[in-house]
Design an enzyme around this catalytic site. Structure first.
Site, short mmCIF file in Angstrom:
data_model
loop_
_atom_site.label_atom_id
_atom_site.label_comp_id
_atom_site.label_asym_id
_atom_site.label_seq_id
_atom_site.Cartn_x
_atom_site.Cartn_y
_atom_site.Cartn_z
N ARG A 1 69.61 -11.68 10.66
CA ARG A 1 68.51 -10.95 11.29
C ARG A 1 68.83 -10.75 12.76
NH1 ARG A 1 63.42 -14.01 11.67
NH2 ARG A 1 63.94 -14.06 13.88
N GLU B 1 68.91 -11.93 20.06
CA GLU B 1 69.91 -12.82 19.44
C GLU B 1 70.17 -12.32 18.03
OE1 GLU B 1 68.89 -16.73 18.15
OE2 GLU B 1 66.88 -16.17 17.53
N ASN C 1 70.58 -13.96 14.27
CA ASN C 1 70.45 -15.19 13.47
C ASN C 1 71.34 -15.12 12.25
OD1 ASN C 1 67.93 -16.44 14.85
ND2 ASN C 1 67.36 -14.31 14.48
N SER D 1 64.22 -16.00 8.88
CA SER D 1 63.02 -16.06 8.05
C SER D 1 62.11 -14.85 8.20
CB SER D 1 62.26 -17.34 8.37
OG SER D 1 61.95 -17.37 9.73
N LYS E 1 74.54 -19.05 20.27
CA LYS E 1 74.29 -18.22 21.46
C LYS E 1 75.54 -18.11 22.32
CE LYS E 1 69.38 -18.66 21.15
NZ LYS E 1 69.28 -19.37 19.87
N LYS F 1 69.47 -20.37 28.17
CA LYS F 1 69.39 -20.74 26.75
C LYS F 1 70.41 -21.81 26.36
CE LYS F 1 67.91 -16.23 25.09
NZ LYS F 1 67.99 -15.31 23.94
N GLU G 1 68.26 -23.38 17.95
CA GLU G 1 67.55 -22.34 17.21
C GLU G 1 66.14 -22.81 16.95
OE1 GLU G 1 68.94 -19.46 16.28
OE2 GLU G 1 70.87 -20.05 17.10
N GLY G 2 65.28 -21.88 16.58
CA GLY G 2 63.97 -22.27 16.08
C GLY G 2 62.85 -22.19 17.09
N ARG H 1 57.36 -9.17 15.29
CA ARG H 1 56.54 -10.28 15.77
C ARG H 1 55.97 -9.89 17.11
NH1 ARG H 1 60.83 -14.89 16.21
NH2 ARG H 1 62.14 -13.04 16.38
P1 ADP Z 1 65.62 -19.00 19.17
O1 ADP Z 1 66.92 -19.28 18.51
O2 ADP Z 1 64.92 -20.22 19.63
O3 ADP Z 1 64.77 -18.07 18.36
P2 ADP Z 1 65.85 -16.78 21.05
O4 ADP Z 1 67.08 -16.41 21.78
O5 ADP Z 1 65.44 -15.87 19.96
O6 ADP Z 1 66.03 -18.27 20.53
O7 ADP Z 1 64.67 -16.93 22.08
C1 ADP Z 1 63.36 -17.31 21.69
C2 ADP Z 1 62.34 -16.32 22.21
O8 ADP Z 1 62.42 -16.23 23.63
C3 ADP Z 1 62.52 -14.91 21.72
O9 ADP Z 1 61.90 -14.72 20.46
C4 ADP Z 1 61.87 -14.10 22.83
O10 ADP Z 1 60.46 -14.09 22.68
C5 ADP Z 1 62.19 -14.92 24.07
N1 ADP Z 1 63.43 -14.42 24.70
C6 ADP Z 1 64.70 -14.79 24.41
N2 ADP Z 1 65.60 -14.14 25.16
C7 ADP Z 1 64.90 -13.33 25.97
C8 ADP Z 1 65.25 -12.39 26.99
N3 ADP Z 1 66.51 -12.19 27.33
N4 ADP Z 1 64.24 -11.74 27.61
C9 ADP Z 1 62.95 -11.94 27.29
N5 ADP Z 1 62.56 -12.81 26.34
C10 ADP Z 1 63.50 -13.51 25.68
MG MG Z 2 64.96 -16.10 18.00
#
Ligand code: ADP
Ligand code: MG
Length: 494
Positions: A142, A159, A161, A166, A323, A381, A385-386, A469
């Site tokens: 995803r 990102e 996945n 899910s 990441k 970051k 994950e999660g 979402r």
């Molecule tokens: P995870 O693996 O925990 O899902 P993500 O990289 O998807 O990690 O980050 C979690 C959440 O943080 C994302 O769903 C988004 O809402 C927010 N986020 C992540 N990266 C960014 C970014 N570059 N700019 C704005 N919001 C972000």
């Molecule tokens: Mg995410």
């Protein structure tokens, strides 16, 4: 794109904030809102847009999942782009997962300090040194995006996945939900702007394809699950759909601890658990350190990796989804190593945003300085994950300053913060009023892809559906399972 009148005023007041147009006139009259919210909760419950309660957990009951009442506007052009590039991303991730040199050099510094990634990497090295028993992998991916608010409003990838991607199950139903609500509110003419969504069927087709590839009709599909499953409907939708699509394919569910205690390998490295041979493994757990209670769960992961079962993800796919690898792929020249056609490289580059390593080298030092000077421009970051692990706002500066001189910084990446345009709408959550307030929201689009292949070839490559979402605009993160986001559907606008 026309901006609704009441919102134009607000836009002028708060410089730089941009709103997407309303899909239908809002606010709704209170009586109408109350009636439709009551109805929508029952619709959600009766169609499995639901989860188990975290506060009053019971295996015998469900709560509706938080949802957005009216679908949120999303630029059609960018939605279509996300769909089109998924096949390229599938190809890219498959090739990255099969490039030992690239994975090793990308993760070299990270595994020195990040114990979780190091454990995964050790399993990878072990099975690759022994000789991989199961050459085929099933990628159920995803790719997540937000629109970056600018004069052109383009999607940028958050990102990708590769494990436990899910909400394909529930999202498929949420599309129908948002259609129903628009009809209820007298807007049937708008249904044409809600794209079809067959994520569930697409993901299950991939699993059945892998199950067939294993070529033993008696063998089962194994879901690796957490000790307690809150997101049960999403998982069961997959299980029930598989049975519906192929009456011969049986699904069983086990935890990593179950596997540690009772799984074994047969003569030909078949994975055997409780008398069943496993054809394919779908990991809905195993992506965070808390899922491995002790060494024995890690041993179980290694055992599964050594087996002939087709894994989603195989260990190399899991690593390809870190990441750190995402950041390495954004370096100049990296995509060109995997994608021969320049047009493909360009299309993927277009959705990347600034990603920086914090390694101990010139570029890493520059990134450290950037974060200290402009913390609010970035998200920091770790390799987790999660949801709930990232650092935002001024805390980015504090965190970077603190680890500036320690090896720990190499376990993190720095990413340009994306600022999506806002939409206005109603978020409905369990336990709150049936007359929700209108709030400012931002959305994150996820596109599902399925890819099957081995180190030489890709035999199956599909884009299969989407999820949206949405969260209140002031929240940093919007995970639905983590309790911050709400399920939504994209309403495509020109
Ligand atoms: P995870 O693996 O925990 O899902 P993500 O990289 O998807 O990690 O980050 C979690 C959440 O943080 C994302 O769903 C988004 O809402 C927010 N986020 C992540 N990266 C960014 C970014 N570059 N700019 C704005 N919001 C972000
Ligand atoms: Mg995410």
């Amino acid at each position: 794109m026309s901006v609704p009148q009441p919102l134009l005023k607000k836009r002028k007041m708060s410089e730089g904030i941009k709103y997407l147009p309303l899909v239908i006139p809002l606010p709704l009259p209170e009586d109408q809102l109350k009636e439709v919210v009551e109805k929508s909760k029952d619709w959600a419950l009766m169609h499995g847009a639901a989860m188990r309660s975290k506060t009053q957990f019971s295996e015998d009951s469900l709560q509706f999942a938080p949802f957005v009442l009216i679908p949120s506007a999303f630029p059609r052009r960018e939605f279509m782009k996300s769909i089109e590039i998924q096949l390229i991303l599938n190809e890219l991730m498959h090739k990255v997962a099969h490039d030992r040199e690239f994975l090793t050099s990308s993760l070299k510094e990270t595994i020195k300090v990040d114990e979780f990634t190091r454990n995964l990497f050790q399993i990878y090295e072990t099975v690759h040194d022994e000789g991989v028993t199961q050459r085929a992998s099933l990628g159920l991916l995803r790719s997540d995006y937000m629109v970056h608010s600018s004069s052109t409003d383009k999607i940028k990838q958050i990102e990708l996945n590769t494990i436990a991607s899910s909400f394909g199950g529930i999202a498929t139903h949420i599309t129908l939900f948002n259609r129903y609500i628009l009809q209820e509110l007298g807007h049937s003419d708008k249904l044409k702007n809600l794209p079809d969504n067959n994520a569930l069927e697409g993901l299950c087709s991939g699993m059945i394809e892998a199950w067939k590839l294993y070529d033993d009709p008696q063998a089962v599909i194994l879901f690796i699950i957490e000790d307690v499953t809150f997101n049960i409907c999403d998982q069961r939708f997959h299980e029930f759909k598989i049975r519906e699509m192929n009456p011969q394919a049986r699904v069983i569910r086990r935890t990593l601890t179950d596997m540690a205690e009772r799984a074994s390998l047969g003569k030909n490295k078949e994975l055997i658990i409780d008398g069943c041979i496993v054809a394919m493994i779908y990991f809905r757990a195993g992506y965070e350190p808390g899922h491995y209670h002790s060494q024995k769960e890690w041993d179980a992961r290694l055992l599964m990796e050594r087996s002939r079962a087709i894994k989603s993800p195989s260990i190399q796919y899991h690593l390809a989804g870190t990441k750190k690898v995402q950041q390495t792929l954004a370096r100049p020249g990296a995509l060109e190593q995997f994608l021969c056609e320049p047009s493909k490289v360009e299309r993927i580059k277009e959705v990347f945003t600034g990603l920086y390593s914090l390694d101990f080298d010139e570029l890493g030092d520059q990134a450290v300085q950037l974060a200290i000077d402009n913390p609010e421009r970035f998200v920091l970051k770790p390799q987790r994950e999660g949801g709930g692990n990232n650092v935002y706002g001024l805390e980015v500066r504090d965190a970077v300053k603190k680890m500036k001189n320690s090896q720990e910084r190499t376990a993190w990446i720095l990413m340009e913060r994306i600022h999506p345009p806002l939409s206005r709408g109603y978020i409905v959550r369990p336990g709150v009023s049936n007359v929700p307030e209108l709030v400012d929201m931002v959305s994150e689009l996820g596109i599902f892809g399925v890819v099957i292949g081995d180190s030489e070839t890709i035999t199956y490559n599909k884009q299969v559906g989407h999820m949206l979402r949405t969260k209140v605009s002031t929240a940093n993160e919007g995970g639905v399972a983590a309790g911050l986001g709400a399920l939504d559907s994209p309403y495509l606008i020109d």
